[in-house]
Design a protein around this motif. Structure first.
Motif, PDB file in Angstrom:
ATOM      1  N   UNK A 105       0.818  -1.214   0.000  1.00  0.00           N
ATOM      2  CA  UNK A 105       0.000   0.000   0.000  1.00  0.00           C
ATOM      3  C   UNK A 105       0.850   1.262   0.000  1.00  0.00           C
ATOM      4  N   UNK A 106       0.332   2.300  -0.680  1.00  0.00           N
ATOM      5  CA  UNK A 106       1.029   3.587  -0.763  1.00  0.00           C
ATOM      6  C   UNK A 106       0.536   4.543   0.322  1.00  0.00           C
ATOM      7  N   UNK A 107       1.433   5.145   1.086  1.00  0.00           N
ATOM      8  CA  UNK A 107       1.016   6.195   2.011  1.00  0.00           C
ATOM      9  C   UNK A 107       0.328   7.337   1.254  1.00  0.00           C
ATOM     10  N   UNK A 108      -0.799   7.770   1.776  1.00  0.00           N
ATOM     11  CA  UNK A 108      -1.529   8.864   1.143  1.00  0.00           C
ATOM     12  C   UNK A 108      -2.572   8.426   0.150  1.00  0.00           C
ATOM     13  N   UNK A 109      -2.646   7.119  -0.127  1.00  0.00           N
ATOM     14  CA  UNK A 109      -3.624   6.598  -1.079  1.00  0.00           C
ATOM     15  C   UNK A 109      -4.705   5.829  -0.313  1.00  0.00           C
ATOM     16  N   UNK A 110      -5.716   5.375  -1.027  1.00  0.00           N
ATOM     17  CA  UNK A 110      -6.806   4.611  -0.406  1.00  0.00           C
ATOM     18  C   UNK A 110      -6.419   3.166  -0.120  1.00  0.00           C
ATOM     19  N   UNK A 111      -5.213   2.771  -0.513  1.00  0.00           N
ATOM     20  CA  UNK A 111      -4.825   1.358  -0.540  1.00  0.00           C
ATOM     21  C   UNK A 111      -5.064   0.608   0.762  1.00  0.00           C
ATOM     22  N   UNK A 112      -4.415   1.044   1.848  1.00  0.00           N
ATOM     23  CA  UNK A 112      -4.474   0.271   3.089  1.00  0.00           C
ATOM     24  C   UNK A 112      -5.863   0.314   3.718  1.00  0.00           C
ATOM     25  N   UNK A 113      -6.443   1.503   3.827  1.00  0.00           N
ATOM     26  CA  UNK A 113      -7.777   1.601   4.426  1.00  0.00           C
ATOM     27  C   UNK A 113      -8.792   0.783   3.628  1.00  0.00           C
ATOM     28  N   UNK A 114      -8.628   0.760   2.299  1.00  0.00           N
ATOM     29  CA  UNK A 114      -9.569   0.025   1.461  1.00  0.00           C
ATOM     30  C   UNK A 114      -9.505  -1.479   1.666  1.00  0.00           C
ATOM     31  N   UNK A 115      -8.287  -2.041   1.742  1.00  0.00           N
ATOM     32  CA  UNK A 115      -8.204  -3.491   1.952  1.00  0.00           C
ATOM     33  C   UNK A 115      -8.681  -3.859   3.352  1.00  0.00           C
ATOM     34  N   UNK A 116      -8.457  -2.985   4.329  1.00  0.00           N
ATOM     35  CA  UNK A 116      -8.968  -3.252   5.671  1.00  0.00           C
ATOM     36  C   UNK A 116     -10.499  -3.213   5.685  1.00  0.00           C
ATOM     37  N   UNK A 117     -11.072  -2.220   5.009  1.00  0.00           N
ATOM     38  CA  UNK A 117     -12.525  -2.057   5.003  1.00  0.00           C
ATOM     39  C   UNK A 117     -13.233  -3.240   4.341  1.00  0.00           C
ATOM     40  N   UNK A 118     -12.732  -3.657   3.159  1.00  0.00           N
ATOM     41  CA  UNK A 118     -13.435  -4.665   2.377  1.00  0.00           C
ATOM     42  C   UNK A 118     -12.898  -6.082   2.552  1.00  0.00           C
ATOM     43  N   UNK A 119     -11.821  -6.240   3.302  1.00  0.00           N
ATOM     44  CA  UNK A 119     -11.304  -7.569   3.550  1.00  0.00           C
ATOM     45  C   UNK A 119     -10.545  -8.173   2.395  1.00  0.00           C
ATOM     46  N   UNK A 120      -9.978  -7.347   1.521  1.00  0.00           N
ATOM     47  CA  UNK A 120      -9.204  -7.840   0.384  1.00  0.00           C
ATOM     48  C   UNK A 120      -7.793  -8.228   0.812  1.00  0.00           C
ATOM     49  N   UNK A 121      -7.195  -9.119   0.049  1.00  0.00           N
ATOM     50  CA  UNK A 121      -5.762  -9.395   0.205  1.00  0.00           C
ATOM     51  C   UNK A 121      -4.947  -8.743  -0.900  1.00  0.00           C
ATOM     52  N   UNK A 122      -5.632  -8.238  -1.930  1.00  0.00           N
ATOM     53  CA  UNK A 122      -4.979  -7.632  -3.099  1.00  0.00           C
ATOM     54  C   UNK A 122      -5.302  -6.147  -3.148  1.00  0.00           C
ATOM     55  N   UNK A 123      -4.278  -5.315  -3.006  1.00  0.00           N
ATOM     56  CA  UNK A 123      -4.469  -3.862  -3.002  1.00  0.00           C
ATOM     57  C   UNK A 123      -5.075  -3.373  -4.317  1.00  0.00           C
ATOM     58  N   UNK A 124      -4.836  -4.103  -5.419  1.00  0.00           N
ATOM     59  CA  UNK A 124      -5.360  -3.640  -6.708  1.00  0.00           C
ATOM     60  C   UNK A 124      -6.884  -3.575  -6.721  1.00  0.00           C
ATOM     61  N   UNK A 125      -7.539  -4.372  -5.897  1.00  0.00           N
ATOM     62  CA  UNK A 125      -8.999  -4.305  -5.816  1.00  0.00           C
ATOM     63  C   UNK A 125      -9.489  -2.944  -5.315  1.00  0.00           C
ATOM     64  N   UNK A 126      -8.613  -2.197  -4.655  1.00  0.00           N
ATOM     65  CA  UNK A 126      -8.955  -0.871  -4.151  1.00  0.00           C
ATOM     66  C   UNK A 126      -8.411   0.221  -5.061  1.00  0.00           C
ATOM     67  N   UNK A 127      -7.137   0.126  -5.377  1.00  0.00           N
ATOM     68  CA  UNK A 127      -6.474   1.242  -6.057  1.00  0.00           C
ATOM     69  C   UNK A 127      -7.055   1.515  -7.443  1.00  0.00           C
ATOM     70  N   UNK A 128      -7.599   0.500  -8.107  1.00  0.00           N
ATOM     71  CA  UNK A 128      -8.132   0.702  -9.451  1.00  0.00           C
ATOM     72  C   UNK A 128      -9.336   1.645  -9.454  1.00  0.00           C
ATOM     73  N   UNK A 129     -10.222   1.486  -8.487  1.00  0.00           N
ATOM     74  CA  UNK A 129     -11.393   2.365  -8.410  1.00  0.00           C
ATOM     75  C   UNK A 129     -11.051   3.695  -7.742  1.00  0.00           C
ATOM     76  N   UNK A 130     -10.104   3.678  -6.814  1.00  0.00           N
ATOM     77  CA  UNK A 130      -9.733   4.909  -6.116  1.00  0.00           C
ATOM     78  C   UNK A 130      -8.962   5.869  -7.019  1.00  0.00           C
ATOM     79  N   UNK A 131      -8.431   5.362  -8.124  1.00  0.00           N
ATOM     80  CA  UNK A 131      -7.635   6.172  -9.037  1.00  0.00           C
ATOM     81  C   UNK A 131      -8.416   7.360  -9.584  1.00  0.00           C
ATOM     82  N   UNK A 132      -7.708   8.449  -9.843  1.00  0.00           N
ATOM     83  CA  UNK A 132      -8.330   9.645 -10.428  1.00  0.00           C
ATOM     84  C   UNK A 132      -8.715   9.455 -11.884  1.00  0.00           C
TER      85      UNK A 132
END
Length: 387
Positions: A105-132
């Motif tokens: 996960x990248x500091x300052x991005x949705x990566x870590x909070x997103x995997x914690x929230x949704x229970x993912x093991x793959x950060x890409x499941x979060x970062x793809x939608x969080x992207x600008x």
């Protein structure tokens, strides 16, 4: 009459889609009304290589026939051309290929909070939608809102006032024409000297493996008095605008008018005195409030500023933790930009326009554009608004 929109899609998926509900029937549109703003969103010195790949265009699939709105929801799709390079990793269905998970996960991005929230093991499941990248769909919807507002006499413009440590000098911006040529600047700044200094600072940041944030300003001209309301918190237009603009990725602050500068002034220098004349009706000689008082528009230009943080994806990654092993690691390396403040300003235009369009639909209603124009004309006559 409500106007609302929703978007869907991932950064490297097949494409982005959006649905905009609430436009009246009879609004004439052309493809360039949308594609022009999509191209403007891709402008700006400091952008990365993906802007050369995408060259966004909107494919309208519903709600418009022969260039005229039908009053039904407008649906559109924007293809992700880069999907060809990501098809196995981002296929909606199992591809049979072995796809490596992302655990950094990248500091300052949705990566870590997103995997914690949704229970993912793959950060890409979060970062793809969080992207600008998602903002391309917002800009397409915003372009439709701007076309509607234009028929009602409202024009929305933006410019960059700061990148990194470089501030543009304050200028007189009293009409949409004062923004002519802003897109010709490599950073969408109206001051030539500041524009040159911003470019130099971006180049220095790129060489240092850094990113830069900044401040942009959106102005809406021709807005009638009385949009929004003072009677309940959710109807106050300043709150609605702040929420809309703050929803844009990487925004960290919003101000209306002179904003935070008002806190250091005495009261007599913080407000806009009211005058009246036969020729102009009620008017003010200053606009410190940025066109909003008590949650309602005053008839002066609406002024919204937004502060954007530096992008969190760095070519020299920050320290992080591998979410699988819990071991220290460098954050994910992804393709990135040195700064996107010029593009973010175009997104800010779109979100401001969408909020204003919704307010106009709420106040003036109408199934057809001529109904809305008639209600607006009657209102202007009743309040004696002469602009």
């Amino acid at each position: 009459m409500a106007l609302r929109f929703t978007t869907a899609g991932e950064s490297h998926g097949p494409g982005l889609v959006a649905v905009l509900e609430g436009l009246p029937a009879g609004l004439e549109l052309a493809p360039e009304d949308i594609d022009r703003d999509l191209a403007r969103r891709q402008l700006g010195h400091g952008r990365g290589g993906r802007m050369k790949i995408e060259q966004d265009r909107a494919d309208l699939t519903a709600g418009i026939r022969h260039g005229v709105t039908l009053g039904s929801p407008v649906a559109l799709r924007i293809e992700n051309r880069d999907y060809a390079n990501w098809e196995e990793r981002m296929s909606p269905w199992p591809s049979g290929a072995e796809v490596e998970e992302v655990h950094l996960p990248r500091p300052g991005h949705a990566d870590l909070a997103g995997v914690q929230k949704f229970g993912f093991s793959d950060v890409r499941n979060v970062l793809e939608r969080a992207s600008a990248r998602e903002t391309a769909a917002r800009v397409a919807c915003g372009a439709l809102a701007k076309a509607f507002l234009r028929r009602l006499g409202v024009e929305v413009r933006s410019h960059v006032v700061r990148i990194g440590s470089v501030d543009a000098p304050e200028g007189e911006l009293d009409s949409p024409e004062d923004f002519d040529g802003v897109d010709e600047s490599p950073v969408r700044c109206l001051d030539a000297a500041a524009s040159e200094a911003m470019v130099a600072e971006i180049d220095a940041a790129r060489k240092a493996n850094e990113s830069l944030g900044g401040v942009y300003e959106v102005r809406a001209f021709g807005v009638v008095p009385g949009l929004g309301s003072h009677v309940s918190w959710e109807e106050r237009l300043d709150g609605r605008l702040a929420g809309a603009v703050m929803s844009i990725q990487a925004m960290k602050g919003v101000s209306i008018g002179d904003g935070f500068a008002l806190t250091s002034r005495v009261g007599s220098q913080a407000h806009d005195e009211i005058f009246w004349s036969e020729e102009r009706g009620f008017y003010r000689d200053t606009n410190r409030a940025g066109g909003l008082e008590g949650g309602m528009t005053t008839g002066q230009p609406l002024v919204v500023r937004a502060a954007m943080k530096p992008l969190p994806t760095l070519t020299k990654p920050l320290r992080s933790v591998d979410i699988a092993t819990k071991a220290p690691a460098e954050a994910l390396r992804e393709r990135t930009d040195s700064t996107v403040v010029p593009a973010a300003a175009v997104v800010g235009e779109s979100m401001t326009a969408l909020v204003l369009a919704r307010c106009y639909r709420e106040k003036f209603g109408g199934d057809h554009i001529e109904d809305a124009l008639g209600a607006l004309a009657a209102y202007r006559e009743r309040i004696g608004w002469k602009r």
